[in-house]
Design an enzyme around this catalytic site. Structure first.
Site, PDB file in Angstrom:
ATOM      1  N   TYR A 100       0.868  -1.177   0.000  1.00 63.06           N
ATOM      2  CA  TYR A 100       0.000   0.000   0.000  1.00 63.06           C
ATOM      3  C   TYR A 100       0.904   1.226   0.000  1.00 63.06           C
ATOM      4  O   TYR A 100       2.064   1.126  -0.396  1.00 63.06           O
ATOM      5  CB  TYR A 100      -0.888  -0.132   1.262  1.00 63.06           C
ATOM      6  CG  TYR A 100      -2.033   0.803   1.326  1.00 63.06           C
ATOM      7  CD1 TYR A 100      -2.907   0.952   0.258  1.00 63.06           C
ATOM      8  CD2 TYR A 100      -2.274   1.557   2.469  1.00 63.06           C
ATOM      9  CE1 TYR A 100      -3.970   1.830   0.327  1.00 63.06           C
ATOM     10  CE2 TYR A 100      -3.338   2.432   2.550  1.00 63.06           C
ATOM     11  CZ  TYR A 100      -4.173   2.571   1.477  1.00 63.06           C
ATOM     12  OH  TYR A 100      -5.213   3.436   1.552  1.00 63.06           O
ATOM     13  N   ARG A 152      -6.938  10.381 -10.216  1.00 66.58           N
ATOM     14  CA  ARG A 152      -6.108  11.055  -9.210  1.00 66.58           C
ATOM     15  C   ARG A 152      -5.600   9.985  -8.250  1.00 66.58           C
ATOM     16  O   ARG A 152      -6.210   9.705  -7.230  1.00 66.58           O
ATOM     17  CB  ARG A 152      -6.948  12.101  -8.447  1.00 66.58           C
ATOM     18  CG  ARG A 152      -6.110  13.007  -7.569  1.00 66.58           C
ATOM     19  CD  ARG A 152      -6.559  12.971  -6.116  1.00 66.58           C
ATOM     20  NE  ARG A 152      -6.083  11.794  -5.438  1.00 66.58           N
ATOM     21  CZ  ARG A 152      -6.501  11.343  -4.253  1.00 66.58           C
ATOM     22  NH1 ARG A 152      -7.451  11.948  -3.620  1.00 66.58           N
ATOM     23  NH2 ARG A 152      -6.016  10.268  -3.697  1.00 66.58           N
ATOM     24  N   LYS A 170      -6.207  -1.668  -1.560  1.00 64.37           N
ATOM     25  CA  LYS A 170      -7.214  -1.366  -0.525  1.00 64.37           C
ATOM     26  C   LYS A 170      -8.012  -2.610  -0.174  1.00 64.37           C
ATOM     27  O   LYS A 170      -8.340  -2.840   0.990  1.00 64.37           O
ATOM     28  CB  LYS A 170      -8.141  -0.243  -0.997  1.00 64.37           C
ATOM     29  CG  LYS A 170      -7.452   1.100  -1.001  1.00 64.37           C
ATOM     30  CD  LYS A 170      -8.315   2.229  -0.476  1.00 64.37           C
ATOM     31  CE  LYS A 170      -7.415   3.395  -0.081  1.00 64.37           C
ATOM     32  NZ  LYS A 170      -8.055   4.534   0.487  1.00 64.37           N
ATOM     33  N   GLU A 241     -12.911   5.463  -5.189  1.00 66.98           N
ATOM     34  CA  GLU A 241     -11.545   5.761  -4.756  1.00 66.98           C
ATOM     35  C   GLU A 241     -10.778   6.521  -5.825  1.00 66.98           C
ATOM     36  O   GLU A 241     -10.822   6.167  -7.001  1.00 66.98           O
ATOM     37  CB  GLU A 241     -10.829   4.424  -4.468  1.00 66.98           C
ATOM     38  CG  GLU A 241      -9.479   4.571  -3.816  1.00 66.98           C
ATOM     39  CD  GLU A 241      -9.544   5.120  -2.387  1.00 66.98           C
ATOM     40  OE1 GLU A 241     -10.442   4.718  -1.635  1.00 66.98           O
ATOM     41  OE2 GLU A 241      -8.707   5.960  -2.052  1.00 66.98           O
ATOM     42  N   ASP A 242     -10.077   7.538  -5.387  1.00 69.47           N
ATOM     43  CA  ASP A 242      -9.116   8.260  -6.220  1.00 69.47           C
ATOM     44  C   ASP A 242      -9.684   8.753  -7.562  1.00 69.47           C
ATOM     45  O   ASP A 242      -9.082   8.578  -8.630  1.00 69.47           O
ATOM     46  CB  ASP A 242      -7.844   7.409  -6.410  1.00 69.47           C
ATOM     47  CG  ASP A 242      -7.003   7.393  -5.128  1.00 69.47           C
ATOM     48  OD1 ASP A 242      -7.464   7.920  -4.095  1.00 69.47           O
ATOM     49  OD2 ASP A 242      -5.897   6.829  -5.144  1.00 69.47           O
ATOM     50  N   ASP A 262     -14.070   7.007  -0.223  1.00 72.49           N
ATOM     51  CA  ASP A 262     -13.096   6.928   0.858  1.00 72.49           C
ATOM     52  C   ASP A 262     -12.230   8.189   0.959  1.00 72.49           C
ATOM     53  O   ASP A 262     -11.812   8.574   2.042  1.00 72.49           O
ATOM     54  CB  ASP A 262     -12.211   5.698   0.676  1.00 72.49           C
ATOM     55  CG  ASP A 262     -11.348   5.478   1.906  1.00 72.49           C
ATOM     56  OD1 ASP A 262     -11.913   5.471   3.014  1.00 72.49           O
ATOM     57  OD2 ASP A 262     -10.131   5.347   1.768  1.00 72.49           O
ATOM     58  N   ASP A 263     -11.959   8.825  -0.182  1.00 72.32           N
ATOM     59  CA  ASP A 263     -11.083  10.007  -0.123  1.00 72.32           C
ATOM     60  C   ASP A 263     -11.756  11.174   0.585  1.00 72.32           C
ATOM     61  O   ASP A 263     -11.097  11.946   1.269  1.00 72.32           O
ATOM     62  CB  ASP A 263     -10.668  10.424  -1.539  1.00 72.32           C
ATOM     63  CG  ASP A 263      -9.799   9.358  -2.150  1.00 72.32           C
ATOM     64  OD1 ASP A 263      -8.716   9.118  -1.627  1.00 72.32           O
ATOM     65  OD2 ASP A 263     -10.253   8.724  -3.124  1.00 72.32           O
TER      66      ASP A 263
HETATM   67  N1  LIG Z   1      -5.545   9.714   5.104  1.00 71.51           N
HETATM   68  C1  LIG Z   1      -4.714   9.977   4.109  1.00 71.51           C
HETATM   69  O1  LIG Z   1      -3.569   9.693   4.233  1.00 71.51           O
HETATM   70  C2  LIG Z   1      -5.205  10.585   2.839  1.00 71.51           C
HETATM   71  C3  LIG Z   1      -6.494  10.353   2.414  1.00 71.51           C
HETATM   72  C4  LIG Z   1      -6.929  10.936   1.210  1.00 71.51           C
HETATM   73  C5  LIG Z   1      -6.051  11.714   0.473  1.00 71.51           C
HETATM   74  N2  LIG Z   1      -4.780  11.866   0.919  1.00 71.51           N
HETATM   75  C6  LIG Z   1      -3.810  12.632   0.139  1.00 71.51           C
HETATM   76  O2  LIG Z   1      -4.165  13.988   0.116  1.00 71.51           O
HETATM   77  C7  LIG Z   1      -3.667  14.592  -1.074  1.00 71.51           C
HETATM   78  C8  LIG Z   1      -4.769  15.417  -1.699  1.00 71.51           C
HETATM   79  O3  LIG Z   1      -5.830  14.601  -2.102  1.00 71.51           O
HETATM   80  P1  LIG Z   1      -7.139  15.241  -2.756  1.00 71.51           P
HETATM   81  O4  LIG Z   1      -8.070  14.136  -3.069  1.00 71.51           O
HETATM   82  O5  LIG Z   1      -7.679  16.321  -1.921  1.00 71.51           O
HETATM   83  O6  LIG Z   1      -6.515  15.830  -4.097  1.00 71.51           O
HETATM   84  P2  LIG Z   1      -7.047  17.009  -4.966  1.00 71.51           P
HETATM   85  O7  LIG Z   1      -6.315  16.970  -6.243  1.00 71.51           O
HETATM   86  O8  LIG Z   1      -8.538  16.987  -4.972  1.00 71.51           O
HETATM   87  O9  LIG Z   1      -6.613  18.321  -4.137  1.00 71.51           O
HETATM   88  C9  LIG Z   1      -5.315  18.844  -4.058  1.00 71.51           C
HETATM   89  C10 LIG Z   1      -5.422  20.277  -3.542  1.00 71.51           C
HETATM   90  O10 LIG Z   1      -4.132  20.797  -3.337  1.00 71.51           O
HETATM   91  C11 LIG Z   1      -4.088  22.105  -3.876  1.00 71.51           C
HETATM   92  N3  LIG Z   1      -2.732  22.477  -4.250  1.00 71.51           N
HETATM   93  C12 LIG Z   1      -1.996  22.060  -5.301  1.00 71.51           C
HETATM   94  N4  LIG Z   1      -0.821  22.700  -5.326  1.00 71.51           N
HETATM   95  C13 LIG Z   1      -0.812  23.545  -4.278  1.00 71.51           C
HETATM   96  C14 LIG Z   1       0.111  24.492  -3.789  1.00 71.51           C
HETATM   97  N5  LIG Z   1       1.288  24.685  -4.386  1.00 71.51           N
HETATM   98  N6  LIG Z   1      -0.210  25.185  -2.682  1.00 71.51           N
HETATM   99  C15 LIG Z   1      -1.388  24.977  -2.066  1.00 71.51           C
HETATM  100  N7  LIG Z   1      -2.305  24.101  -2.482  1.00 71.51           N
HETATM  101  C16 LIG Z   1      -2.016  23.406  -3.580  1.00 71.51           C
HETATM  102  C17 LIG Z   1      -4.994  22.051  -5.075  1.00 71.51           C
HETATM  103  O11 LIG Z   1      -5.407  23.353  -5.462  1.00 71.51           O
HETATM  104  C18 LIG Z   1      -6.148  21.213  -4.497  1.00 71.51           C
HETATM  105  O12 LIG Z   1      -7.018  22.050  -3.775  1.00 71.51           O
HETATM  106  C19 LIG Z   1      -3.152  13.450  -1.940  1.00 71.51           C
HETATM  107  O13 LIG Z   1      -1.753  13.389  -1.841  1.00 71.51           O
HETATM  108  C20 LIG Z   1      -3.744  12.218  -1.305  1.00 71.51           C
HETATM  109  O14 LIG Z   1      -2.904  11.111  -1.471  1.00 71.51           O
HETATM  110  C21 LIG Z   1      -4.348  11.327   2.083  1.00 71.51           C
HETATM  111  O1  LIG Z   2      -6.087   5.184   2.069  1.00 71.22           O
HETATM  112  C1  LIG Z   2      -5.373   6.152   2.206  1.00 71.22           C
HETATM  113  O2  LIG Z   2      -5.069   6.563   3.316  1.00 71.22           O
HETATM  114  C2  LIG Z   2      -4.821   6.826   0.984  1.00 71.22           C
HETATM  115  C3  LIG Z   2      -5.805   7.752   0.399  1.00 71.22           C
HETATM  116  O3  LIG Z   2      -6.945   7.108  -0.067  1.00 71.22           O
HETATM  117  C4  LIG Z   2      -5.170   8.552  -0.693  1.00 71.22           C
HETATM  118  O4  LIG Z   2      -5.763   8.695  -1.760  1.00 71.22           O
HETATM  119  O5  LIG Z   2      -4.084   9.064  -0.463  1.00 71.22           O
HETATM  120 MG   LIG Z   3      -7.422   7.494  -2.092  1.00 72.69          MG
END
Ligand SMILES: NC(=O)c1ccc[n+]([C@@H]2O[C@H](COP(=O)([O-])OP(=O)(O)OC[C@H]3O[C@@H](n4cnc5c(N)ncnc54)[C@H](O)[C@@H]3O)[C@@H](O)[C@H]2O)c1
Ligand SMILES: O=C(O)C[C@H](O)C(=O)O
Ligand SMILES: [Mg+2]
Length: 586
Positions: A100, A152, A170, A241-242, A262-263
């Site tokens: 993962y 994404r 997942k 997802e994603d 999930d996101d």
């Molecule tokens: N629990 C977790 O660990 C978890 C869960 C879900 C998503 N994530 C992570 O969160 C991140 C974002 O996911 P998302 O679904 O919201 O993506 P997304 O593409 O929907 O959003 C990304 C955001 O970041 C902003 N951004 C990009 N460049 C930027 C900059 N230079 N300065 C400020 N903001 C900036 C964009 O404008 C957008 O609002 C991903 O890396 C994803 O892997 C982590």
């Molecule tokens: O499952 C996670 O924590 C990862 C998340 O879904 C992600 O898109 O980064």
């Molecule tokens: Mg995800």
């Protein structure tokens, strides 16, 4: 092309759980091998699972890079599914980063190069009109699917059908953490084109070499798909997802199907789960917190919406709760007078108290807001630099710092950076794992605010309660349950999340909370569960969880009968043994 031509199936169906008698035979005694007609096809030794697991761990240690370890584990899952899950459940902390995040990120980037065998299903835009029929090609009864359009993948952008690594990874966690049987899971990737030009032009890419279809076309495709999935498997739980833009499908389907994203929702829940504990540890009452979010995408807004819910439960009005957030996206602070058209999901949190100032610098915004909380969901690795972390430490005794972008390379800071720049005072959780750290006299362990603490329990809770939809209360219940799942030692050590090695116990607690919320909302069809008290419900959940340790390592129903009636020492039940497609185990 006629319908038959479209659906012609050249060979055997894809087998997510391909097993061969040879792999299982390693632990069958000679008489069973003779009965099965497999005698002589495997080395003579009769080996316990433990010996086989030792060999697997040695093989794994020999692989020099994470991606080679990933490939080995993929092979193991495909050839000896129970051994794989036994290994994973006994080494969950060490192996999760290999199947993962972060390794799955690299695997998806290189999926077209490292692909060796199909796992899961692919449905293409050109298949529309036939989706229901194509689902008939899947040989197992499915309880849960994770589906992506690959647009994404983590913080790595649009990877098209290379995104298949995510549903596969997942769902492996659904099995390892919540005991959903492996054959009841369906990884599903939608081949709807990709805007990743380099992939489209790569001769090894395995999806349609066309740009991503329009939002309207995707909506029609998903309408057909949702109907097809629930027609084929009426109780199926569907996890999105994603997706680059997850909001339209969530709004469209959340009240009519047992689905969740999930996101947006799982991320919100897992962060709230740790956040509840961070707020307690910070010593600052909920009403005095202020949060800056770097990143205003699906995850950022999903997290903030659930924290709003938490603040409301703590006694704030919705308006007071909403005003506690300042979002920054790639264009700076999200305000109503910024001059660009804000995406719908950002409008709720847009500020109008910025006095015309459009903050572009995070540091300046920190000086203006004086936040207690800094969240990173921006996909910008290293964005929380030394200045920013030190400023948070100056403003707060216990700054809450959650760099959540995945994989590790995209994390806004590392654990080490956060600890060193806040004199070890930060309350920290990241999305991808970081190692523990010796600081002064102490060994500090980072929280991992990873969705795997909640989505397995949300899925299992929805399956066992036979929920007709996954309500917001069910999602929130997963967060609250998670926050109560820490044991005394974990609380004493100041952890925000429980030890990942206890994930199956944690998943039982989360599942129970989700089932109770489904019952309160009246969306449960398994009404017999309503009369169980908590202890009985926990026992029921545990009994329904797949446990690879209990699985018989033999092939075929007849052999199972032979063994249960025989005197060869095999006296366990025959849980899960059926004759599947092509005589496959499971
Ligand atoms: N629990 C977790 O660990 C978890 C869960 C879900 C998503 N994530 C992570 O969160 C991140 C974002 O996911 P998302 O679904 O919201 O993506 P997304 O593409 O929907 O959003 C990304 C955001 O970041 C902003 N951004 C990009 N460049 C930027 C900059 N230079 N300065 C400020 N903001 C900036 C964009 O404008 C957008 O609002 C991903 O890396 C994803 O892997 C982590
Ligand atoms: O499952 C996670 O924590 C990862 C998340 O879904 C992600 O898109 O980064
Ligand atoms: Mg995800």
């Amino acid at each position: 092309m006629s319908q038959n031509q479209t659906l012609a199936r050249p060979g055997p169906p894809p087998r997510q759980l391909s097993t061969t008698s040879g792999d299982y035979d390693s632990s069958n005694p000679p008489d069973v091998r003779k009965y099965l007609g497999t005698y002589g096809l495997t080395p003579p030794a009769v080996e316990s699972f433990d010996v086989q697991a030792q060999r697997c761990l040695r093989l794994l240690a020999m692989k020099p890079t994470p991606i080679e370890k990933f490939q080995y584990l993929t092979h193991l899952r495909a050839t000896n599914v129970h051994l794989f899950y036994r290994l994973l459940s006994e080494n969950i902390k060490e192996l999760t980063p290999l199947i993962y995040t972060p390794t799955v990120g690299e695997a998806c980037v290189r999926w077209h190069e490292i692909f060796t065998q199909p796992e899961g299903m692919y449905l293409s835009y050109t298949d529309r009109g036939h989706l229901r029929q194509i689902l008939d090609n899947w040989p197992y009864k499915v309880e849960i699917t994770v589906l992506t359009d690959g647009s994404r993948i983590l913080g790595l952008g649009d990877l098209g059908v290379n995104g298949m690594g995510i549903p596969v990874g997942k769902l492996a966690l659904y099995t390892a953490c919540a005991g959903i049987r492996p054959e009841a899971t369906l990884p599903l990737t939608l081949d709807l084109g990709t805007n990743n030009k380099a992939l489209r032009e790569d001769p090894l890419y395995m999806g349609a070499r066309v740009p991503k279809i329009s939002a309207e076309e995707e909506k029609e495709f998903l309408d057909e798909l949702m109907a097809a999935l629930t027609d084929k498997w009426p109780s199926i739980v569907i996890q999105f997802e994603d997706f680059k833009n997850p909001f339209p499908s969530l709004e469209r389907y959340q009240n009519t199907y047992a689905m969740f994203n999930d996101d947006v929702q799982g991320t919100g829940a897992v962060i709230v789960g740790g956040f509840i504990n961070a707020v307690k540890a910070s010593g600052v009452p909920a009403k005095d917190h202020r949060a800056i979010f770097l990143g205003a995408g699906s995850a950022g807004v999903g997290v903030a919406k659930q924290i709003v819910e938490f603040f409301i439960k703590e006694g704030l009005t919705e308006e007071e709760a909403r005003r506690k957030f300042w979002f920054v996206d790639s264009n700076g602070l999200v305000t109503s007078d910024r001059g660009d058209k804000l995406a719908d999901h950002k409008v709720y949190f847009a500020r109008n108290d910025n006095n015309g100032r459009q903050y572009q610098s995070l540091l300046r915004l920190i000086d203006f807001v004086r936040p207690t909380i800094l969240m990173g969901l921006s996909t910008i690795g290293g964005a929380f630099n030394t200045d920013i972390l030190q400023r948070m430490a100056k403003l707060n005794d216990r700054p809450i710092i959650f760099p959540l972008s995945n994989p590790s390379s995209k994390s806004e800071c590392t654990f080490e950076e956060a600890v060193h720049n806040t004199d070890g005072r930060c309350l920290f959780a990241s999305g991808s794992p970081f190692p523990s750290l010796e600081y002064g006299e102490k060994l500090l362990t980072p929280g991992q605010g990873n969705n795997m603490y909640v989505f397995p329990g949300i899925g299992l809770g929805a399956i066992l309660s036979e929920a007709v939809s996954v309500t917001q209360d069910m999602i929130y219940a997963s967060a609250e349950s998670l926050s109560t799942s820490l044991n005394k030692q974990e609380v004493a050590d100041g952890w925000l999340y429980p030890d990942i090695r206890r994930i199956r116990e944690v998943s039982v607690i989360v599942t129970r909370g989700v089932i109770r919320a489904a019952q309160q909302n009246g969306v449960d069809r398994a009404v017999k569960l309503r009369s169980l008290n908590d202890e009985q419900l926990d026992a029921y959940i545990k009994e329904r969880m797949y446990d690879p340790h209990q699985e018989r390592d033999i092939v075929g129903g007849e052999a199972a009968q032979l063994l249960t009636s025989g005197t060869n020492g095999y006296t366990n039940g025959v849980n899960g043994i059926t004759n599947g497609v092509s005589g496959a185990h499971l």
